[in-house]
Design an enzyme around this catalytic site. Sequence first.
Site, PDB file in Angstrom:
ATOM      1  N   GLU A 208      -1.114   3.879   5.697  1.00  0.00           N
ATOM      2  CA  GLU A 208      -2.322   3.056   4.748  1.00  0.00           C
ATOM      3  C   GLU A 208      -3.086   4.430   4.513  1.00  0.00           C
ATOM      4  OE1 GLU A 208      -2.666  -0.199   3.994  1.00  0.00           O
ATOM      5  OE2 GLU A 208      -0.736  -0.918   4.769  1.00  0.00           O
ATOM      6  N   CYS A 242     -11.842   2.363   2.417  1.00  0.00           N
ATOM      7  CA  CYS A 242     -10.931   3.115   1.607  1.00  0.00           C
ATOM      8  C   CYS A 242     -10.709   2.598   0.186  1.00  0.00           C
ATOM      9  CB  CYS A 242      -9.486   3.115   2.372  1.00  0.00           C
ATOM     10  SG  CYS A 242      -9.338   1.329   2.990  1.00  0.00           S
TER      11      CYS A 242
HETATM   12  P1  NAD Z   1      -7.782  11.214   8.909  1.00  0.00           P
HETATM   13  O1  NAD Z   1      -6.550  11.365   8.152  1.00  0.00           O
HETATM   14  O2  NAD Z   1      -8.701  12.690   8.997  1.00  0.00           O
HETATM   15  O3  NAD Z   1      -7.691  10.833  10.460  1.00  0.00           O
HETATM   16  C1  NAD Z   1      -6.971   9.623  10.561  1.00  0.00           C
HETATM   17  C2  NAD Z   1      -6.343   9.803  12.219  1.00  0.00           C
HETATM   18  O4  NAD Z   1      -5.456  10.805  11.964  1.00  0.00           O
HETATM   19  C3  NAD Z   1      -7.366   9.986  13.133  1.00  0.00           C
HETATM   20  O5  NAD Z   1      -6.881   9.378  14.498  1.00  0.00           O
HETATM   21  C4  NAD Z   1      -7.086  11.677  13.530  1.00  0.00           C
HETATM   22  O6  NAD Z   1      -7.280  11.823  15.181  1.00  0.00           O
HETATM   23  C5  NAD Z   1      -5.612  11.986  13.472  1.00  0.00           C
HETATM   24  N1  NAD Z   1      -5.504  13.179  12.781  1.00  0.00           N
HETATM   25  C6  NAD Z   1      -6.343  14.032  12.298  1.00  0.00           C
HETATM   26  N2  NAD Z   1      -5.888  14.902  11.771  1.00  0.00           N
HETATM   27  C7  NAD Z   1      -4.714  15.215  12.426  1.00  0.00           C
HETATM   28  C8  NAD Z   1      -3.546  16.118  12.529  1.00  0.00           C
HETATM   29  N3  NAD Z   1      -3.723  17.353  11.898  1.00  0.00           N
HETATM   30  N4  NAD Z   1      -2.364  15.716  13.211  1.00  0.00           N
HETATM   31  C9  NAD Z   1      -2.093  14.772  13.604  1.00  0.00           C
HETATM   32  N5  NAD Z   1      -3.158  13.428  13.662  1.00  0.00           N
HETATM   33  C10 NAD Z   1      -4.341  13.922  12.788  1.00  0.00           C
HETATM   34  O7  NAD Z   1      -8.702  10.051   8.246  1.00  0.00           O
HETATM   35  P2  NAD Z   1     -10.091   9.760   8.268  1.00  0.00           P
HETATM   36  O8  NAD Z   1     -11.078  10.743   8.223  1.00  0.00           O
HETATM   37  O9  NAD Z   1     -10.174   8.853   9.825  1.00  0.00           O
HETATM   38  O10 NAD Z   1     -10.273   8.629   7.435  1.00  0.00           O
HETATM   39  C11 NAD Z   1     -10.356   8.678   6.097  1.00  0.00           C
HETATM   40  C12 NAD Z   1      -8.989   8.588   5.220  1.00  0.00           C
HETATM   41  O11 NAD Z   1      -8.479   7.421   5.506  1.00  0.00           O
HETATM   42  C13 NAD Z   1      -9.672   8.307   3.744  1.00  0.00           C
HETATM   43  O12 NAD Z   1      -8.557   9.074   2.783  1.00  0.00           O
HETATM   44  C14 NAD Z   1      -9.571   7.017   3.617  1.00  0.00           C
HETATM   45  O13 NAD Z   1      -9.361   6.248   2.322  1.00  0.00           O
HETATM   46  C15 NAD Z   1      -8.420   6.280   4.589  1.00  0.00           C
HETATM   47  N6  NAD Z   1      -8.448   5.187   4.867  1.00  0.00           N
HETATM   48  C16 NAD Z   1      -7.393   4.382   4.360  1.00  0.00           C
HETATM   49  C17 NAD Z   1      -7.374   3.109   4.861  1.00  0.00           C
HETATM   50  C18 NAD Z   1      -6.333   1.996   4.360  1.00  0.00           C
HETATM   51  O14 NAD Z   1      -6.244   0.765   4.856  1.00  0.00           O
HETATM   52  N7  NAD Z   1      -5.666   2.389   3.474  1.00  0.00           N
HETATM   53  C19 NAD Z   1      -8.403   2.640   5.615  1.00  0.00           C
HETATM   54  C20 NAD Z   1      -9.430   3.313   6.101  1.00  0.00           C
HETATM   55  C21 NAD Z   1      -9.417   4.670   5.763  1.00  0.00           C
END
Ligand code: NAD
Length: 455
Positions: A208, A242
């Site tokens: 997602e 998002c």
């Molecule tokens: P992110 O990808 O930075 O982090 C998401 C998760 O991934 C966190 O739990 C984090 O600990 C983990 N993570 C971060 N870096 C990592 C790595 N190198 N290796 C493994 N795990 C890692 O995203 P965010 O800043 O939490 O959220 C923002 C993004 O999420 C935006 O692009 C937004 O559009 C998207 N989003 C999508 C939805 C949806 O339902 N489609 C909902 C909310 C947010």
Amino acid sequence: MITTLFNSQVQFFNSGATLSLAFRVQALKKLYKALKRNENLLNEAIFSDFGKSAFENYSTELSTVYSEINEALYSLSFWAAKRKVKTNLANFPGSSYIFRDPFGTALIIGAWNYPYQLTLGPLVPAIAAGNTVFLKPSELSPSCSAVLKKILSEVFDEKHVVVIEGDAGVTSTLLNQPFDKFFFTGSPRVGKIVMKAASEHLASVTLELGGKSPCIVTADANLAMAAKRIVWGKFLNAGQTCIAPDYVIVEKRVEQQLLTLIKQQILKVFGDDASASEAYVRIINQRHFDRICGLIDSSKVFTGGKADAQKLYIEPTVMRDVKLSDAVMQEEIFGPVLPVLSVENRDEVFDLIRNHRNPLALYLFTSSRKYRNQILQRVPFGGGAVNDTVMHFVNPNLPFGGVGYSGMGSYHGKYGFDCFSREKGVVYKATWFEPFMKYPPYNSFKKWLLKFVVE
Ligand code: NAD
């Protein structure tokens, strides 16, 4: 420790303990009661992380989780029931069924922007489908992560559901475990990391993700309503949603009118000083604050544009005369900045949208049925709304998910149950008849008979 916990979940799943409907129903009811009991704690945690009010915590987070649980409790026996399907002649005499199996042990990784909804939302169908679950909330909303850990460890045995807190390093350790299902919410960048990890284990994966979601307004739209609904969808959670409309494309001849209506609506709902409004949340951290501020070109600000680093506050901001080459159009904004682009002709919209492939959402304000059908047919996007923003998310009868760069797979309601379970097709055969032509030695008569039956 993670490997030991993982092994204990695998053992628990293999014991068959999660398979009975009674067990799943009881787990969901326990979860519901625990959330209700701890609503104050949940409110305090989210307020401390980014200033979200109790009202919004209920309307945009907890209420969706409660509805997911209620829907699952009501429908689980239908969703999980084996389904009879037609049996073909080659399987005569027999009958055929589709079973719904849980995957096994699932990993759910959440994002910070809706810290409860994006963790508990998928947890509900994961439990309903009979999986054991590792839940990894985002470290960027630490109070919410801690309160989830506290509540869920009171409700569940770690063999069934466990919350693991931590940063990217912890997530990497988790990704090395051979989970049967990976469910990730977050950025496309980390989505790729998760998908690579899942491929090592040949496991099922749901992503997602995000992206730049366009919002198109044609000259014949109800502009007052469009302004109202765009402002609500964009500045909810200070744009850290998002599926927020990322940018607006409007027909030039109504651009000024729409901008004025948007400005009036911002004033109406947040007042002169949005920082004083209970309904206006803060930016999650300094890094995002700096990033979003860097996207604002002050020469193009129509309204807003002020920011306070101490308070991590950015005013609801609208930019006009925006071009595709501007910084604000290069990445998902994920903050309270609304760029407005104008077009002379609504057919230009198709090319403009294609610059950002596969948006998670698309919104269209129009009264033209023909144009609506053209957009819906020709533009791939995860999901969306006509004459509204964001609201498709709250209809559990609609699948919620992205396409390509904005994700793969979907959930909510029955789609969530399907996401955390797989279909297993089984044929039951009677033993009183067996076609002789199945067996060697083969001859021309058997071939003729086979062709006669098949063709
Ligand atoms: P992110 O990808 O930075 O982090 C998401 C998760 O991934 C966190 O739990 C984090 O600990 C983990 N993570 C971060 N870096 C990592 C790595 N190198 N290796 C493994 N795990 C890692 O995203 P965010 O800043 O939490 O959220 C923002 C993004 O999420 C935006 O692009 C937004 O559009 C998207 N989003 C999508 C939805 C949806 O339902 N489609 C909902 C909310 C947010």
